[in-house]
Design an enzyme around this catalytic site. Structure first.
Site, short mmCIF file in Angstrom:
data_model
loop_
_atom_site.label_atom_id
_atom_site.label_comp_id
_atom_site.label_asym_id
_atom_site.label_seq_id
_atom_site.Cartn_x
_atom_site.Cartn_y
_atom_site.Cartn_z
N THR A 256 0.83 -1.20 0.00
CA THR A 256 0.00 0.00 0.00
C THR A 256 0.86 1.25 0.00
O THR A 256 2.00 1.25 0.47
CB THR A 256 -0.88 0.10 1.26
N ASP A 257 0.30 2.34 -0.52
CA ASP A 257 0.84 3.64 -0.12
C ASP A 257 0.48 3.81 1.35
O ASP A 257 -0.44 3.18 1.86
CB ASP A 257 0.25 4.76 -0.98
N TRP A 258 1.21 4.67 2.03
CA TRP A 258 1.10 4.76 3.49
C TRP A 258 -0.28 5.30 3.89
O TRP A 258 -0.61 6.45 3.62
CB TRP A 258 2.23 5.61 4.04
N GLY A 260 -3.09 3.80 2.80
CA GLY A 260 -3.97 3.61 1.66
C GLY A 260 -4.97 2.48 1.80
O GLY A 260 -5.72 2.20 0.87
#
Length: 725
Positions: A256-258, A260
């Protein structure tokens, strides 16, 4: 316990080739390890244990997985459980140019050199996953993170991203291509729901990701923050299951993006493997023992224990994570890495100089002879401002950074260098603007005074990495230059018309002063060697050969995303609609006959080139064939230089709406003065297909196609028809 540790240790040597994508013996060992893991251990591997790491299994000798930003340098060490810097003394690195600069080189060989160098630095810093490169498409010049990406054209981004990935991964460090997908703005990025056609998705926004997977064999992918068709990208069934892991057979790990992740069941079933940054806002806030509360932590564990999710779901995630580890921290044969060595410095300087674009050069304003005894006024905050700090997650702790002013002083020893800041923007801060405390009127007055005393004025301005400039977390508010630069340029021109301008930015800007300045260069955020590289080009030590990786519209509404109004960009805060469809960048300008200020692929040289004798090996082609396009390229000027021969192909009278032409091949060629060379570019016939929504697949249309050859999208030298049977 000793027997188990020895057993797993022996498995570490199985994968001796870090580029191997499928190894039956390794897969068997992974299955054997999974059989030794408890359910709780499996779940633990699927989420973070700190800001930038996920846990291993100590009792089996399985190491932690360590990640690091970012795409143009390894970020300084972050604290375990908050976003403060750890204040280490050994984490200062070489800052490489931002990826807009790399794209502007049109040089895949340099992209590989870049990837090797940054991969070595990540490896030396003991990082397993480098969170980059970024290949989101340049859709609007207001996007705050365009500087991290590779421009508006999916073919250019696809060609340039592959050698970068291979270079990084040669070091046993995983590249993590981001942000998958459609994160083409920062405004409302955490929730905006993108609506677009399948054609636009497959033809414009996915090709670089597809190339990263199928040709670059990338080992990890980062999901985007936004939603597409009602699902967040970090657990999108369409993007992750159907396309990435289905159609493209991606065998790596999705990260994931942080922050997300938003739903446990979607994260479990829709293709996410490692969850990072949840229970923070992605930036500052945190909760005590947050990691056990992640969607893929205790809630995931409970659903498996309760029988709502089969254990095979977590097994697939762990298998992918272990595969990633075998390629990185469980590969005993990877190198030890290097950092801040002379080769990295040279690579950074070479990429920076190769990517600088000469946009205007009236009466040969550039180059400026470094041996003459003249007064040069260097004016503008960007002449001295650090561009390695700020910008969000890509900010860097550089060992050093040569500013443009310093680089000019180093090279122009015989000149008298005068300097005045001219304008001030305030310090960089994430998520907020901090105004400068300097008096703007006084700065202007001082700059005008300095300019009046000089033989030559070099204005070094543009954007910076402040909030609402080129920065993560917020888009630009205006298309024009900020901080009163336009007014300042007008005043400088009134006292000294011998003015050249250097734009330092990752984005296009409005240029009301263009007709009055004598020279114009587009520089970028060029890292540690920024000033030296700029001086190389200004002095003529390096002949500029960069080409614009995106179009410069005359005004903002000339950009396709903005032409269709707020629902197209930035949306209504809930939904947005890509109304321009496939007509992004030069495709829009070409097809709608809207003249750009500067076209995609445009860039001048200090010498002259002539393209002639366009030819193809055949006139009729079939599916699966290769089109061999050739031309003659001659350097008709007086110095050595490099030109980018660009091949575009269009389909007149198509049964579907198409762009007038699309980039399908290019080649950068260096020639001595008076020399010529035959340039050959090979294009697959299959790459001329369009995505046919009626069959949900690619369709190669038969009939007449036109080949265009030139040195920018709006400077076509010759055309030729071919036929696809």
């Amino acid at each position: 316990m000793k027997k188990i540790l020895l057993y797993v240790g022996l498995t570490l040597g199985v994968m001796t080739n870090v580029n191997a994508q499928s190894n039956a013996k390794t897969e068997k060992k992974i299955d054997e390890i999974i059989n030794q893991l408890t359910l709780k251990e499996k779940v633990a591997m699927c989420h973070a244990q700190s800001k930038f790491s996920s846990p291993g299994i100590p009792r089996l000798g399985i190491p932690e997985l360590w990640m690091s930003d970012g795409p143009h340098g390894v970020r300084g060490e972050i604290n375990w459980d908050d976003w403060g810097y750890a204040n280490w003394t050994n984490d200062s690195i070489t800052a490489f140019p931002a990826l807009t600069c790399l794209a502007a080189t049109f040089n895949p060989e340099l992209s590989h050199e870049y990837g090797v160098a940054i991969g070595e630095e990540a490896r030396f810093r003991k990082k397993d996953v480098l969170l980059g490169p970024g290949v989101n498409i340049y859709r609007t010049p207001l996007n705050g993170r365009n500087f991290e990406y590779m421009g508006e054209d999916p073919y250019l981004a696809s060609v340039m991203v592959v050698p970068y990935i291979k270079g990084v991964q040669e070091n046993g460090v995983a590249a993590c291509v981001k942000h998958y997908a459609l994160n083409n703005q920062e405004e409302w990025r955490g929730h905006i729901n993108v609506n677009l056609s399948d054609r636009a998705l497959y033809e414009i926004y996915l090709p670089a990701f597809k190339a990263a997977v199928e040709k670059g064999h990338v080992w990890s992918i980062m999901g985007a923050y936004n939603q597409v068709r009602g699902e967040h990208c970090c657990h999108s069934d369409l993007l992750l299951n159907k396309i990435l892991k289905g159609k493209w057979n991606f065998d790596g790990a999705v990260i994931t993006d942080w922050g997300g992740t938003h739903d446990t069941k979607q994260a479990a079933f829709n293709g996410l493997d490692i969850e990072m940054g949840t229970w923070t806002n992605g930036l500052t806030a945190s909760a005590k023992f947050a990691y056990d509360n992640y969607f893929l932590a205790d809630p995931f564990l409970k659903l498996i224990q309760d029988g709502e999710i089969d254990e095979s779901v977590v097994d697939d995630k762990v298998r992918r994570i272990l595969r990633l580890m075998y390629r990185t921290n469980m590969n005993l044969n990877r190198s030890l890495g290097r950092m801040n060595n002379v080769e990295h410095t040279q690579a950074a300087r070479k990429v920076a100089a190769d990517g600088i674009v000469l946009l205007k050069n009236k009466n040969g304003f550039f180059p400026i002879n470094p041996d003459t005894n003249i007064k040069i006024a260097v004016i503008g905050e960007n002449a001295t401002r650090s561009m390695t700090v700020g910008g969000g997650s890509s900010e860097l702790k550089a060992k050093y950074e040569i500013s443009p002013l310093e680089g000019i002083k180093n090279r122009f020893k015989n000149a008298t260098i005068l300097h005045s800041i001219g304008y001030a923007s305030g310090p960089s801060a994430y998520g907020r603007e901090i105004p400068s405390k300097l008096n703007a009127d006084s700065l202007v007055k001082a700059a005008v005074n300095v300019a009046s005393k000089a033989d030559v004025v070099l204005f070094i301005g543009g954007l910076n990495k402040n909030h609402f400039q080129d920065c993560e977390g917020g888009d630009r508010k205006h298309f024009e230059l900020p901080f009163g630069q336009n007014e300042l340029i007008d005043k400088l021109l009134k006292v000294n018309s011998n003015l050249g301008l250097v734009l330092v930015s990752g984005n296009a800007v409005e240029m009301p002063w263009l007709s009055q300045v004598k020279g114009l260069m587009q520089s970028w955020y060029n890292g540690s060697e920024a000033g030296n590289a700029l001086a190389d080009v200004i002095s003529g030590d390096v002949n500029p050969s960069g080409k614009l990786p995106f179009s410069y519209p005359v005004k903002l509404n000339d950009n396709a995303a903005h032409y269709f109004g707020e629902l197209s960009y930035p949306g209504d805060s809930i939904n947005q609609y890509y109304k321009e469809d496939i007509l992004v960048g030069y495709r829009w300008h070409d097809t709608k006959k809207i003249k750009p200020l500067f076209a995609f692929g445009y860039g001048l040289s200090y010498t002259d080139f002539k393209i002639s004798d366009l030819n193809t090996d055949k006139q009729i082609y079939f599916k699966g064939d290769k089109i061999k396009v050739s031309c003659m390229l001659a350097n008709t000027g007086k110095i050595k230089g490099s030109e980018v021969v660009q091949v575009y192909i269009g389909k007149p009278k198509s049964k579907v709406d198409r762009a007038l032409k699309e980039l399908k091949g290019f080649k950068k060629v260096s020639l001595d003065p008076g020399k010529e060379e035959q340039v050959e570019i090979e294009i697959s016939v299959d790459d001329l297909a369009f995505y046919d929504e009626s069959i949900s697949d690619w369709n190669l249309e038969k009939g007449t196609y036109i080949i265009y050859i030139g040195n920018s999208s709006d400077n076509i030298i010759q055309k030729q028809k071919i036929n696809i049977k």
